[in-house]
Design a protein around this motif. Structure first.
Motif, PDB file in Angstrom:
ATOM      1  N   GLN A   8       0.834  -1.201   0.000  1.00  0.00           N
ATOM      2  CA  GLN A   8       0.000   0.000   0.000  1.00  0.00           C
ATOM      3  C   GLN A   8       0.870   1.253   0.000  1.00  0.00           C
ATOM      4  O   GLN A   8       0.612   2.197  -0.746  1.00  0.00           O
ATOM      5  CB  GLN A   8      -0.922   0.012   1.233  1.00  0.00           C
ATOM      6  N   LYS A   9       1.915   1.243   0.845  1.00  0.00           N
ATOM      7  CA  LYS A   9       2.809   2.402   0.912  1.00  0.00           C
ATOM      8  C   LYS A   9       3.557   2.571  -0.402  1.00  0.00           C
ATOM      9  O   LYS A   9       3.720   3.689  -0.894  1.00  0.00           O
ATOM     10  CB  LYS A   9       3.789   2.252   2.071  1.00  0.00           C
ATOM     11  N   GLU A  10       3.991   1.476  -0.999  1.00  0.00           N
ATOM     12  CA  GLU A  10       4.698   1.531  -2.287  1.00  0.00           C
ATOM     13  C   GLU A  10       3.795   2.115  -3.375  1.00  0.00           C
ATOM     14  O   GLU A  10       4.218   2.955  -4.165  1.00  0.00           O
ATOM     15  CB  GLU A  10       5.147   0.115  -2.669  1.00  0.00           C
ATOM     16  N   LEU A  11       2.549   1.696  -3.393  1.00  0.00           N
ATOM     17  CA  LEU A  11       1.590   2.206  -4.374  1.00  0.00           C
ATOM     18  C   LEU A  11       1.283   3.680  -4.103  1.00  0.00           C
ATOM     19  O   LEU A  11       1.210   4.493  -5.031  1.00  0.00           O
ATOM     20  CB  LEU A  11       0.307   1.370  -4.332  1.00  0.00           C
ATOM     21  N   ARG A  12       1.152   4.052  -2.833  1.00  0.00           N
ATOM     22  CA  ARG A  12       0.915   5.453  -2.463  1.00  0.00           C
ATOM     23  C   ARG A  12       2.089   6.313  -2.922  1.00  0.00           C
ATOM     24  O   ARG A  12       1.900   7.409  -3.451  1.00  0.00           O
ATOM     25  CB  ARG A  12       0.717   5.550  -0.960  1.00  0.00           C
ATOM     26  N   ASN A  13       3.319   5.819  -2.754  1.00  0.00           N
ATOM     27  CA  ASN A  13       4.498   6.557  -3.205  1.00  0.00           C
ATOM     28  C   ASN A  13       4.502   6.715  -4.718  1.00  0.00           C
ATOM     29  O   ASN A  13       4.907   7.744  -5.243  1.00  0.00           O
ATOM     30  CB  ASN A  13       5.783   5.876  -2.742  1.00  0.00           C
ATOM     31  N   ASN A  27      -6.444  16.656  -6.059  1.00  0.00           N
ATOM     32  CA  ASN A  27      -7.815  16.142  -6.072  1.00  0.00           C
ATOM     33  C   ASN A  27      -8.071  15.117  -7.174  1.00  0.00           C
ATOM     34  O   ASN A  27      -9.101  14.466  -7.181  1.00  0.00           O
ATOM     35  CB  ASN A  27      -8.828  17.285  -6.139  1.00  0.00           C
ATOM     36  N   LYS A  28      -7.144  14.941  -8.103  1.00  0.00           N
ATOM     37  CA  LYS A  28      -7.339  13.948  -9.177  1.00  0.00           C
ATOM     38  C   LYS A  28      -7.421  12.534  -8.627  1.00  0.00           C
ATOM     39  O   LYS A  28      -8.041  11.673  -9.229  1.00  0.00           O
ATOM     40  CB  LYS A  28      -6.223  14.025 -10.219  1.00  0.00           C
ATOM     41  N   VAL A  29      -6.799  12.274  -7.464  1.00  0.00           N
ATOM     42  CA  VAL A  29      -6.860  10.926  -6.891  1.00  0.00           C
ATOM     43  C   VAL A  29      -8.252  10.605  -6.353  1.00  0.00           C
ATOM     44  O   VAL A  29      -8.549   9.460  -6.046  1.00  0.00           O
ATOM     45  CB  VAL A  29      -5.805  10.705  -5.785  1.00  0.00           C
ATOM     46  N   ASN A  30      -9.115  11.613  -6.264  1.00  0.00           N
ATOM     47  CA  ASN A  30     -10.481  11.381  -5.807  1.00  0.00           C
ATOM     48  C   ASN A  30     -11.459  11.219  -6.967  1.00  0.00           C
ATOM     49  O   ASN A  30     -12.637  10.982  -6.747  1.00  0.00           O
ATOM     50  CB  ASN A  30     -10.941  12.520  -4.891  1.00  0.00           C
ATOM     51  N   GLY A  31     -10.966  11.343  -8.192  1.00  0.00           N
ATOM     52  CA  GLY A  31     -11.824  11.213  -9.371  1.00  0.00           C
ATOM     53  C   GLY A  31     -12.258   9.779  -9.614  1.00  0.00           C
ATOM     54  O   GLY A  31     -11.557   8.822  -9.271  1.00  0.00           O
ATOM     55  N   ASN A  42      -5.081  -2.671  -7.920  1.00  0.00           N
ATOM     56  CA  ASN A  42      -5.042  -3.227  -6.567  1.00  0.00           C
ATOM     57  C   ASN A  42      -6.385  -2.952  -5.905  1.00  0.00           C
ATOM     58  O   ASN A  42      -6.634  -1.838  -5.450  1.00  0.00           O
ATOM     59  CB  ASN A  42      -3.906  -2.583  -5.773  1.00  0.00           C
ATOM     60  N   PRO A  43      -7.264  -3.953  -5.833  1.00  0.00           N
ATOM     61  CA  PRO A  43      -8.608  -3.747  -5.276  1.00  0.00           C
ATOM     62  C   PRO A  43      -8.620  -3.203  -3.846  1.00  0.00           C
ATOM     63  O   PRO A  43      -9.579  -2.561  -3.442  1.00  0.00           O
ATOM     64  CB  PRO A  43      -9.234  -5.136  -5.328  1.00  0.00           C
ATOM     65  N   GLN A  44      -7.558  -3.432  -3.063  1.00  0.00           N
ATOM     66  CA  GLN A  44      -7.524  -2.955  -1.688  1.00  0.00           C
ATOM     67  C   GLN A  44      -7.027  -1.507  -1.554  1.00  0.00           C
ATOM     68  O   GLN A  44      -7.086  -0.928  -0.484  1.00  0.00           O
ATOM     69  CB  GLN A  44      -6.604  -3.837  -0.824  1.00  0.00           C
ATOM     70  N   PHE A  45      -6.540  -0.942  -2.646  1.00  0.00           N
ATOM     71  CA  PHE A  45      -5.953   0.400  -2.552  1.00  0.00           C
ATOM     72  C   PHE A  45      -7.016   1.444  -2.254  1.00  0.00           C
ATOM     73  O   PHE A  45      -8.044   1.513  -2.905  1.00  0.00           O
ATOM     74  CB  PHE A  45      -5.228   0.774  -3.847  1.00  0.00           C
ATOM     75  N   GLN A  46      -6.738   2.255  -1.245  1.00  0.00           N
ATOM     76  CA  GLN A  46      -7.577   3.392  -0.904  1.00  0.00           C
ATOM     77  C   GLN A  46      -6.729   4.648  -1.081  1.00  0.00           C
ATOM     78  O   GLN A  46      -5.676   4.759  -0.450  1.00  0.00           O
ATOM     79  CB  GLN A  46      -8.061   3.311   0.555  1.00  0.00           C
ATOM     80  N   PRO A  47      -7.148   5.585  -1.950  1.00  0.00           N
ATOM     81  CA  PRO A  47      -6.355   6.803  -2.104  1.00  0.00           C
ATOM     82  C   PRO A  47      -6.186   7.496  -0.763  1.00  0.00           C
ATOM     83  O   PRO A  47      -7.148   7.647  -0.017  1.00  0.00           O
ATOM     84  CB  PRO A  47      -7.173   7.671  -3.064  1.00  0.00           C
TER      85      PRO A  47
END
Length: 161
Positions: A8-13, A27-31, A42-47
């Motif tokens: 999750q941290k790797e994907l967030r980075n 705000n594009k990550v909320n689109g 990654n189905p578990q990824f939460q922005p």
């Protein structure tokens, strides 16, 4: 750190890197499109929230700044800088400082030290203090052999100081 948390941290980075590299608004990550794409990756990824992104960017900035300071201090003995000041109609000022040096292999290197706001009034003394502060921060104060700027009277005064 558990594997799932690490991923999750790797994907967030990676998302943070995308935002910075491409100049994307936070705000594009909320689109909806971004969220659908990330669910496929990654189905578990939460922005992450804005505050988390801001913390990640701040940490990245501090890390890059330290790496730049270390590189500047270990690769040369003399340097030149170019500097300029821009003022908007609303009296908002911005100063840019670029460092130029030759490597041991005689390759020219340029590093943008800053483009940042500068307080009004834009007097020579104020500009001088701003530049000195930045040069001290990067341990360059005793390594400057040349300063190049435009012919603005405040910039000329700053260089003379």
């Amino acid at each position: 750190m558990p594997f799932k948390e690490h991923k999750q941290k790797e994907l967030r980075n990676s998302v943070c890197d995308w935002i910075v590299t491409d100049g994307i608004p936070f705000n594009k990550v909320n689109g909806d499109g971004f969220r659908r794409m990330m669910k496929k990756i990654n189905p578990q990824f939460q922005p992450p929230c804005y505050q988390t992104f801001k913390q990640d960017l701040d940490l990245g900035y501090k890390t890059a700044n330290e790496l730049m300071k270390n590189m500047l201090n270990s690769t040369y003995n003399n340097t030149s800088i170019t500097t300029d000041l821009w003022t908007s109609c609303a009296q908002n000022g911005y100063i840019g400082i670029t460092c130029h040096y030759l490597t041991d292999q005689m390759e020219l290197r340029d590093i943008l030290l800053c483009i940042e706001p500068i307080k009004y009034p834009h007097t020579g003394s104020h500009i001088c203090e701003t530049i000195k502060t930045k040069l001290i921060k990067f341990n360059l104060i005793d390594k400057i052999i040349t300063i190049i700027t435009d012919n603005g009277s405040n910039m000329i005064k700053e260089i003379q100081e």
